[in-house]
Design a protein around this motif. Structure first.
Motif, PDB file in Angstrom:
ATOM      1  N   GLY A 120      -4.447   7.233  -1.814  1.00  0.00           N
ATOM      2  CA  GLY A 120      -4.051   5.911  -1.345  1.00  0.00           C
ATOM      3  C   GLY A 120      -3.994   4.965  -2.538  1.00  0.00           C
ATOM      4  N   VAL A 121      -2.945   4.119  -2.596  1.00  0.00           N
ATOM      5  CA  VAL A 121      -2.815   3.192  -3.728  1.00  0.00           C
ATOM      6  C   VAL A 121      -2.650   1.778  -3.179  1.00  0.00           C
ATOM      7  CG1 VAL A 121      -1.455   2.538  -5.742  1.00  0.00           C
ATOM      8  CG2 VAL A 121      -1.736   4.952  -5.155  1.00  0.00           C
ATOM      9  N   ARG A 122      -3.498   0.899  -3.691  1.00  0.00           N
ATOM     10  CA  ARG A 122      -3.328  -0.530  -3.409  1.00  0.00           C
ATOM     11  C   ARG A 122      -2.598  -1.111  -4.610  1.00  0.00           C
ATOM     12  NH1 ARG A 122      -9.074  -2.394  -1.895  1.00  0.00           N
ATOM     13  NH2 ARG A 122      -9.019  -1.884   0.311  1.00  0.00           N
ATOM     14  N   ALA A 123      -1.454  -1.754  -4.375  1.00  0.00           N
ATOM     15  CA  ALA A 123      -0.677  -2.184  -5.532  1.00  0.00           C
ATOM     16  C   ALA A 123      -0.196  -3.617  -5.371  1.00  0.00           C
ATOM     17  CB  ALA A 123       0.516  -1.259  -5.727  1.00  0.00           C
ATOM     18  N   ALA A 124       0.096  -4.246  -6.512  1.00  0.00           N
ATOM     19  CA  ALA A 124       0.688  -5.584  -6.510  1.00  0.00           C
ATOM     20  C   ALA A 124       1.952  -5.531  -7.351  1.00  0.00           C
ATOM     21  CB  ALA A 124      -0.285  -6.604  -7.081  1.00  0.00           C
ATOM     22  N   PHE A 125       3.017  -6.133  -6.833  1.00  0.00           N
ATOM     23  CA  PHE A 125       4.268  -6.220  -7.586  1.00  0.00           C
ATOM     24  C   PHE A 125       4.359  -7.619  -8.172  1.00  0.00           C
ATOM     25  CE2 PHE A 125       8.713  -7.414  -7.898  1.00  0.00           C
ATOM     26  CZ  PHE A 125       9.245  -6.344  -8.614  1.00  0.00           C
ATOM     27  N   LEU A 126       4.553  -7.703  -9.494  1.00  0.00           N
ATOM     28  CA  LEU A 126       4.621  -8.999 -10.169  1.00  0.00           C
ATOM     29  C   LEU A 126       6.043  -9.191 -10.685  1.00  0.00           C
ATOM     30  CD1 LEU A 126       1.512  -7.845 -12.006  1.00  0.00           C
ATOM     31  CD2 LEU A 126       1.396  -9.895 -10.601  1.00  0.00           C
ATOM     32  N   PRO A 127       6.833 -10.076 -10.071  1.00  0.00           N
ATOM     33  CA  PRO A 127       8.242 -10.203 -10.471  1.00  0.00           C
ATOM     34  C   PRO A 127       8.391 -10.613 -11.937  1.00  0.00           C
ATOM     35  CG  PRO A 127       7.777 -11.591  -8.560  1.00  0.00           C
ATOM     36  CD  PRO A 127       6.489 -10.951  -8.949  1.00  0.00           C
ATOM     37  N   THR A 128       7.556 -11.554 -12.416  1.00  0.00           N
ATOM     38  CA  THR A 128       7.609 -11.949 -13.825  1.00  0.00           C
ATOM     39  C   THR A 128       6.184 -11.884 -14.347  1.00  0.00           C
ATOM     40  OG1 THR A 128       9.498 -13.374 -13.402  1.00  0.00           O
ATOM     41  CG2 THR A 128       8.296 -13.755 -15.435  1.00  0.00           C
ATOM     42  N   VAL A 129       5.844 -10.746 -14.929  1.00  0.00           N
ATOM     43  CA  VAL A 129       4.438 -10.515 -15.277  1.00  0.00           C
ATOM     44  C   VAL A 129       4.032 -11.370 -16.470  1.00  0.00           C
ATOM     45  CG1 VAL A 129       4.855  -8.571 -16.817  1.00  0.00           C
ATOM     46  CG2 VAL A 129       2.684  -8.734 -15.591  1.00  0.00           C
ATOM     47  N   ASP A 130       2.811 -11.836 -16.422  1.00  0.00           N
ATOM     48  CA  ASP A 130       2.295 -12.684 -17.491  1.00  0.00           C
ATOM     49  C   ASP A 130       0.785 -12.515 -17.514  1.00  0.00           C
ATOM     50  OD1 ASP A 130       2.326 -14.474 -19.540  1.00  0.00           O
ATOM     51  OD2 ASP A 130       3.532 -15.961 -18.465  1.00  0.00           O
ATOM     52  N   LEU A 131       0.165 -12.982 -18.597  1.00  0.00           N
ATOM     53  CA  LEU A 131      -1.281 -12.856 -18.718  1.00  0.00           C
ATOM     54  C   LEU A 131      -1.928 -14.222 -18.727  1.00  0.00           C
ATOM     55  CD1 LEU A 131      -1.835 -10.126 -21.453  1.00  0.00           C
ATOM     56  CD2 LEU A 131      -2.528 -10.010 -19.070  1.00  0.00           C
ATOM     57  N   THR A 132      -3.021 -14.365 -18.001  1.00  0.00           N
ATOM     58  CA  THR A 132      -3.780 -15.610 -18.110  1.00  0.00           C
ATOM     59  C   THR A 132      -4.534 -15.580 -19.434  1.00  0.00           C
ATOM     60  OG1 THR A 132      -5.686 -14.659 -17.012  1.00  0.00           O
ATOM     61  CG2 THR A 132      -4.111 -15.806 -15.626  1.00  0.00           C
ATOM     62  N   ARG A 133      -5.125 -16.713 -19.814  1.00  0.00           N
ATOM     63  CA  ARG A 133      -5.850 -16.836 -21.074  1.00  0.00           C
ATOM     64  C   ARG A 133      -6.981 -15.798 -21.173  1.00  0.00           C
ATOM     65  NH1 ARG A 133      -5.741 -21.981 -24.355  1.00  0.00           N
ATOM     66  NH2 ARG A 133      -4.012 -22.717 -23.114  1.00  0.00           N
TER      67      ARG A 133
ATOM     68  N   VAL B  27       0.845  -1.186   0.000  1.00  0.00           N
ATOM     69  CA  VAL B  27       0.000   0.000   0.000  1.00  0.00           C
ATOM     70  C   VAL B  27       0.880   1.236   0.000  1.00  0.00           C
ATOM     71  CG1 VAL B  27      -1.473   1.352   1.536  1.00  0.00           C
ATOM     72  CG2 VAL B  27      -2.065  -1.029   1.029  1.00  0.00           C
ATOM     73  N   ILE B  28       0.465   2.224  -0.755  1.00  0.00           N
ATOM     74  CA  ILE B  28       1.172   3.512  -0.766  1.00  0.00           C
ATOM     75  C   ILE B  28       0.213   4.565  -0.243  1.00  0.00           C
ATOM     76  CG2 ILE B  28       2.113   5.297  -2.300  1.00  0.00           C
ATOM     77  CD1 ILE B  28       2.857   2.612  -4.027  1.00  0.00           C
ATOM     78  N   LYS B  29       0.616   5.284   0.776  1.00  0.00           N
ATOM     79  CA  LYS B  29      -0.247   6.312   1.357  1.00  0.00           C
ATOM     80  C   LYS B  29       0.426   7.667   1.173  1.00  0.00           C
ATOM     81  CE  LYS B  29      -2.066   3.070   4.723  1.00  0.00           C
ATOM     82  NZ  LYS B  29      -2.152   2.640   6.136  1.00  0.00           N
ATOM     83  N   VAL B  30      -0.242   8.555   0.463  1.00  0.00           N
ATOM     84  CA  VAL B  30       0.309   9.888   0.214  1.00  0.00           C
ATOM     85  C   VAL B  30      -0.592  10.908   0.914  1.00  0.00           C
ATOM     86  CG1 VAL B  30       1.213  11.446  -1.543  1.00  0.00           C
ATOM     87  CG2 VAL B  30       0.943   9.015  -2.056  1.00  0.00           C
ATOM     88  N   PRO B  31      -0.256  11.273   2.137  1.00  0.00           N
ATOM     89  CA  PRO B  31      -1.161  12.139   2.896  1.00  0.00           C
ATOM     90  C   PRO B  31      -1.119  13.608   2.432  1.00  0.00           C
ATOM     91  CG  PRO B  31       0.693  11.422   4.264  1.00  0.00           C
ATOM     92  CD  PRO B  31       0.906  10.848   2.894  1.00  0.00           C
ATOM     93  N   ASP B  32       0.053  14.094   2.005  1.00  0.00           N
ATOM     94  CA  ASP B  32       0.163  15.529   1.699  1.00  0.00           C
ATOM     95  C   ASP B  32       0.417  15.722   0.216  1.00  0.00           C
ATOM     96  OD1 ASP B  32       0.101  16.043   4.534  1.00  0.00           O
ATOM     97  OD2 ASP B  32       2.171  15.290   4.559  1.00  0.00           O
ATOM     98  N   VAL B  33      -0.649  15.841  -0.549  1.00  0.00           N
ATOM     99  CA  VAL B  33      -0.471  16.024  -1.988  1.00  0.00           C
ATOM    100  C   VAL B  33      -0.261  17.505  -2.272  1.00  0.00           C
ATOM    101  CG1 VAL B  33      -1.430  15.587  -4.260  1.00  0.00           C
ATOM    102  CG2 VAL B  33      -1.915  14.004  -2.383  1.00  0.00           C
ATOM    103  N   SER B  34      -1.338  18.258  -2.187  1.00  0.00           N
ATOM    104  CA  SER B  34      -1.256  19.713  -2.347  1.00  0.00           C
ATOM    105  C   SER B  34      -2.339  20.286  -1.463  1.00  0.00           C
ATOM    106  CB  SER B  34      -1.539  20.134  -3.794  1.00  0.00           C
ATOM    107  OG  SER B  34      -0.612  19.523  -4.641  1.00  0.00           O
TER     108      SER B  34
END
Lengths: 542, 327
Positions: A349-362, A335-342
Motif C-alpha cells: 500500500g502506498v500513501r502518496a502526494a502529487f505536487l504540481p510545482t514542487v518546492d522546498l521550504t526553508r 492511495v495506491i493499493k497493490v493486492p497481488d504482488v507475487s
C-alpha cells in the motif's frame, strides 16, 4: 389577510362540541393568519440546524467526523434528523402544514376577490366632508353631459366606474381602482404553492450524480459509471438518459499569483450509445445539455500514472489514479493499493502526494508552490502487509488502512524516476500524470415549473406591494350658478401619492369643463373639509 | 487579466475620503439633532395633511417635524457632505471596477462597499422625498461601521475573479443582493429608531402631543413620531423585499448553471431563505392588529440579524459553496 382575526371570536356554543365542530375549529385555527405566521417563524427556525451542522446529502464525511467528535450530542442530533434537516419529517411536515394553511386561506379569498371584481363600485357617501381629499368644480354644461364627461375621464385612466341617478336629482359617478393589489397578492401565494409543487416534481423524477473522468477516458451515463448517484425516486437508475462522453483534454489558467481564472474541458459526446463524435468545451457556468440531462464541470485535479513492478520486473500495477486536491496549490493526495504482488509476498500500500510545482521550504520540507503542473513530483510512503481487502467490507479508495501493515520506506520521485525496493523487491515508477475533471450530471423536470412560478411570485409580490386600492366619487347636481361637481377621494394608505393623482384628475376636469361665470354659493367648506384645490392655491400664492 | 494598481490604489484612497465625509456628516447630523431648536411651533408643512383625522396622518409616511430651526445650517452642511461622500464613494467603486475590468462586487470587501453605497443612495432618495434629515446620524452610523469593517477585516487587494464567479449572473444576482441589503439596512436603522421613539412616547416623553400634533419642549420634539418612523421603515422594507426575492431567484438560476441544481441548501442559500421567510413574516404581521407596532418591528429586527448572519456569519464561520467569495 385578517381572516384569523375575524374568526378568533367564533367560539362554539356550549354543549354543541361535536367532532365536526372540533374539526372546523382546528381548520379555522390552521388557516388563520396568526397560525400561518407562527408556522413561518417555525420554518425559519427549523432551517437553522441545516446550515450550522454538517448535512449528509452535502458532506457525509463531515457528518461522520462530527459524530466521532461529539459522542453525546451527535447521536441525539442524528435521532432528531439534524444531519438531513431538509428531508427530516418535522421539516417536511412543517412546510406541508404551511401549504394546507395557504390553501385554506386562499380559497375563500379567491372567491371573495372574484365577487369583488364582478361587483359595481359602491355608492357615494352621504357627505363628502369626511373624505380625505375633496374638490369642487362649477360648469355651464348640463348635469348629464358633465356626468358623462367625468366618467369618460375616469375610464380613460382605467378606473372602474358606475353611474347612478339619485332621488334628489343628483347624478353620481363612483369609481374604484387598484384591484390588482389583491390579484397580485393571490398570484404571489398561488405561485409559492407552484414553487413547492415544482420542487416535489423534481425530487420525485429528477436525478443527480457525480463522476471523476480522467483525460483520455470516457463516461457512459449508467449507474456503475458514477462515484455518487442520487437516482430518481420514481424511476430509479433505469431513468438515466443514455449518452456518453470522452474527456480529451483539460486546461486550467492561473494568474501569476496562482489564482485560477479559467477551466476548460474539451469533450466529445453522443446521445444513445453511438461513438462520441460531437465536440464541445465544458466550462464552469457553461453546462452541456445532452439527452435531456445537463453535464456540469464542477472540479478538477491530477491523476499520476504509477507503475509497480515486482522483483522480477513483472508489472503488477499500472494505473492512472485520481488524487484529491487538498488546497489551492493543488497538493493532491491519493492511495495506491497493490493486492497481488507475487505469491507469498505481502500486499503493498502506498500513501502518496502529487505536487504540481514542487518546492522546498526553508527547513527542507516539500510543498507545492503553484497549482499548475510546472515541476510535478510525487512523494510517497510505502507500507507492506495486509490491505484488509479480504474482509469484504467496502473501502474508501482514497484512504489506506495501515493497521495490518508496516511502513517500509518512503521517497520522492520526478517523472520517469523509479524508487528503490518497496517491499519484497518491488519498485514503483512515476511515469507521468494526466488531469481529471469532476462532472455532475443532473436532470430536474420540475425546474421549469419552479422558475415560472418564482417569476410569477415576484410579479405578484411587486404588484401587491405597489398598487393601492382607492375610490373616487363625483356628485353632479344642477345649481343656481351652473352645474356643480363635487369630487371626493378615499385611498387606502399612502395619502401622499393619492393626493397628487387626485389633484391631477381634478385639474383635468377643470380643463375639460367650461367654467361657470360666477363662483358658486354652495357648498360652504366646513372647518374639517377644506377643498384641496383651495389649500393648494393658498400655498402657491406667496 | 491585468490589474491596474494605480487605479486600485486610487479606489482605496477614495473610499477613505468617503468614510471621512460620512463621519463628519454624521457629527453634523448629531449636532443638528442635539443643538437645533424649533424656532416656531408652526404646524407641519404640507398643509393638506392638517385637515386629516389623526388616523390618516399616522399612515401617511410623511415625517412631520420639518421646522426651520437654528441648527438648520449644520444640518444642511451635513446633507451636503453626505452627497459629497456619496459621489466619492461611487467614484471609489467605479475605479475599483475599472482597475480589475469587471463589476466591483466580486468579494466581501467590494460587496460591503456596494451595500453601503446602496444604503446611502436609499437614504438620499428618501431625503429628497421626505424630511428625514433626523435619521441622518443614525443612518450614517452603520454605514461607517460597515465600511470600517470592510476596509480593515474584509479588505482584499484588487484581483480578477475565480472562474466560478465569472458569469454575467454575478452582475445581476450580487447587485440585487447589495441593493436589497443596503435598503434593509436603513430600514433596520429606522425600525430601531421607531422602537426607541415608541418607548419614549409610551413613557409620555414622546415630544409629539397627540391633540395638537405640536412638538413638545423636550429634545424628543425633534424626533419624528413613532408612527411615521414605523411607516418609513415599512415602506423601505416593502421596497427591499421584492429586490431580495429577485436576488434569491437570480442566485438560483445562476446556481443551476454553475452547480447543476437551482437549490441545494448550501448554508448561504439556507440563510437567504431564513431571511426571506422572516421578512415575509414581518410583512404579514404588520397589518394584524395584535402584531402591529412593536411586535412586528421585533420581527424586522430579527430578520435583519438573520440577513447580517447570512452575509458575515456564513462567509466567515461556515464553509460552503459560497466560501470562494473571498474574505
Amino acid at each position: 389577510m385578517t381572516r384569523g382575526e375575524r374568526h378568533a371570536g367564533a367560539h362554539p356554543r356550549p354543549g354543541s362540541v361535536t367532532l365536526a365542530v372540533g374539526l372546523r375549529q382546528s381548520w379555522r385555527g390552521l388557516t388563520s393568519m396568526r397560525t400561518a405566521l407562527v408556522l413561518l417563524f417555525a420554518l425559519a427556525l427549523a432551517a437553522v440546524p441545516g446550515s450550522v451542522l454538517p448535512q449528509r446529502p452535502l458532506n457525509p464525511f463531515a457528518v461522520d467526523r462530527f459524530l466521532g467528535e461529539h459522542s453525546i450530542a451527535g447521536p441525539i442530533y442524528d435521532r432528531l434528523g439534524f444531519f438531513d434537516t431538509f428531508a427530516a419529517p418535522w421539516f417536511v411536515g412543517l412546510y406541508l402544514l404551511i401549504c394546507v394553511s395557504l390553501v385554506g386561506c386562499l380559497t375563500p379569498r379567491i372567491r371573495l376577490h372574484a365577487r369583488a371584481l364582478a361587483a359595481r363600485p359602491p355608492r357615494p357617501p352621504r357627505s363628502f366632508a369626511r373624505l380625505p381629499r375633496t374638490a369642487s368644480v362649477t360648469t355651464t354644461l348640463p348635469p348629464a353631459e358633465v356626468a358623462a364627461a367625468v366618467r369618460r375621464r375616469l375610464r380613460a385612466r382605467r378606473w372602474r366606474t358606475e353611474t347612478r341617478v339619485h332621488d334628489d336629482g343628483a347624478t353620481s359617478v363612483s369609481a374604484e381602482k387598484g384591484y390588482a393589489r389583491e390579484t397580485g397578492n393571490l398570484v404571489f401565494h398561488l405561485a409559492i404553492l407552484g414553487v413547492i409543487a415544482g420542487v416535489a416534481v423534481g425530487a420525485l423524477l429528477g436525478y443527480e450524480g457525480r463522476a471523476i473522468v480522467v483525460e483520455g477516458t470516457g463516461f457512459t451515463n449508467t449507474a456503475v459509471a458514477y462515484d455518487e448517484l442520487d437516482p430518481s425516486r420514481l424511476g430509479g437508475a433505469a431513468d438515466l438518459a443514455p449518452f456518453s462522453l470522452v474527456l480529451d483534454d483539460f486546461d486550467a489558467d492561473y494568474t501569476d499569483g496562482g489564482q485560477p481564472t479559467d477551466f476548460r474541458a474539451d469533450v466529445r459526446y453522443a446521445e444513445g450509445f453511438d461513438e462520441p463524435r460531437r465536440r464541445t468545451t465544458l466550462r464552469v457556468n457553461h453546462p452541456l445539455s445532452v439527452a435531456g440531462s445537463r453535464v456540469y464541470l464542477l472540479a478538477h485535479g491530477y491523476a499520476p500514472h504509477i507503475v509497480v513492478r515486482d522483483k522480477d520486473g513483472r508489472v503488477v500495477y499500472d494505473e492512472v489514479t485520481p488524487f484529491l486536491p487538498q488546497d489551492g496549490s493543488f497538493l493532491s493526495t491519493g492511495v495506491i493499493k497493490v493486492p497481488d504482488v507475487s505469491p507469498g509476498l505481502p500486499q503493498i500500500g502506498v500513501r502518496a502526494a502529487f505536487l504540481p510545482t514542487v518546492d522546498l521550504t526553508r527547513d527542507g520540507r516539500l510543498f507545492s508552490g503553484f497549482p499548475d503542473a510546472r515541476a510535478p513530483a510525487v512523494s510517497f510512503e510505502a507500507f507492506a502487509g495486509d490491505l484488509g481487502l479480504d474482509a469484504g467490507l467496502p473501502q474508501n479508495v482514497y484512504e489506506l488502512d495501515t493497521r495490518g501493515m508496516v511502513r517500509t520506506g518512503g521517497g520522492f520521485l520526478l517523472p520517469g524516476e523509479t524508487s528503490g525496493p518497496l517491499a519484497g523487491g518491488a519498485t514503483m515508477t512515476f511515469v507521468g500524470f494526466r488531469e481529471w475533471a469532476n462532472v455532475q450530471v443532473a436532470r430536474d423536470p420540475g425546474q421549469r415549473i419552479v422558475l415560472v412560478s418564482a417569476v410569477l411570485a415576484l410579479a405578484g409580490l411587486m404588484t401587491s406591494l405597489r398598487v393601492r386600492r382607492r375610490r373616487i366619487w363625483a356628485r353632479v347636481i344642477a345649481g343656481p350658478g351652473g352645474t356643480l361637481v363635487e369630487v371626493g377621494g378615499l385611498p387606502r394608505r399612502n395619502v401622499e401619492a393619492f393626493a397628487s393623482e387626485f389633484d391631477r384628475l381634478v385639474a383635468e376636469l377643470r380643463e375639460h369643463l367650461p367654467p361657470a361665470p360666477r363662483e358658486p354659493a354652495a357648498p360652504q367648506p366646513t372647518a374639517d373639509a377644506v377643498p384641496v384645490s383651495d389649500v393648494r392655491d393658498s400655498r402657491e400664492a406667496p | 487579466m491585468p490589474v491596474d494598481q494605480g487605479l486600485a490604489e486610487l479606489s482605496d484612497t477614495l473610499l477613505l475620503v468617503a468614510v471621512l465625509c460620512y463621519a463628519v456628516a454624521m457629527i453634523g447630523y448629531a449636532a443638528d439633532w442635539a443643538f437645533g431648536r424649533p424656532l416656531s411651533l408652526r404646524p407641519i408643512a404640507g398643509g393638506a395633511t392638517d385637515t386629516l383625522p389623526a388616523s390618516w396622518t399616522q399612515t401617511t409616511g410623511r415625517l412631520g417635524a420639518a421646522h426651520p430651526r437654528r441648527g438648520a445650517a449644520v444640518g444642511a452642511a451635513a446633507v451636503a457632505l453626505t452627497v459629497l461622500g456619496w459621489v466619492v464613494h461611487a467614484a471609489s467603486l467605479t475605479t475599483r471596477g475599472l482597475a480589475v475590468e469587471r463589476v466591483p462586487w466580486g468579494n466581501m470587501y467590494e460587496f460591503s462597499s456596494a451595500v453601503c453605497l446602496a444604503a446611502v443612495t436609499g437614504y438620499l432618495c428618501l431625503l429628497y422625498r421626505q424630511p428625514v434629515r433626523h435619521l441622518g446620524a443614525i443612518v450614517m452610523l452603520p454605514v461607517i461601521v460597515y465600511l470600517g469593517i470592510a476596509g480593515t477585516l474584509l479588505y482584499a487587494p484588487a484581483s480578477p475573479l475565480v472562474p466560478a464567479l465569472n458569469s454575467y449572473w454575478l452582475k445581476i444576482h450580487v447587485a440585487a443582493a447589495a441593493i436589497a441589503t443596503g435598503i434593509f439596512m436603513i430600514g433596520f436603522t429606522t425600525t430601531v429608531l421607531y422602537l426607541v421613539q415608541d418607548a419614549r412616547e409610551r413613557r409620555g416623553r414622546g415630544g409629539v402631543n397627540e391633540q395638537s400634533r405640536m412638538p413638545s419642549v423636550s429634545s424628543g420634539g425633534r424626533m419624528p413620531s413613532a408612527a411615521s418612523l414605523d411607516a418609513v421603515a415599512y415602506s423601505l422594507t416593502a421596497f427591499a423585499f421584492p429586490v431580495w426575492t429577485f436576488a434569491v431567484i437570480a442566485g438560483a438560476v445562476w446556481a443551476e448553471a454553475a452547480w447543476g441544481r437551482y437549490w441545494g441548501w448550501d448554508p448561504k442559500e439556507t440563510w437567504a431563505f431564513i431571511t426571506w421567510v422572516l421578512y415575509a413574516g414581518y410583512l404579514h404581521a404588520r397589518p394584524l392588529p395584535r402584531w402591529h407596532g412593536r411586535r412586528a418591528a421585533g420581527v424586522a429586527v430579527v430578520a435583519f440579524v438573520a440577513l447580517m448572519f447570512c452575509y458575515f456569519g456564513v462567509n466567515l464561520w461556515i464553509s460552503g459553496l459560497h466560501s470562494y467569495a473571498g474574505v
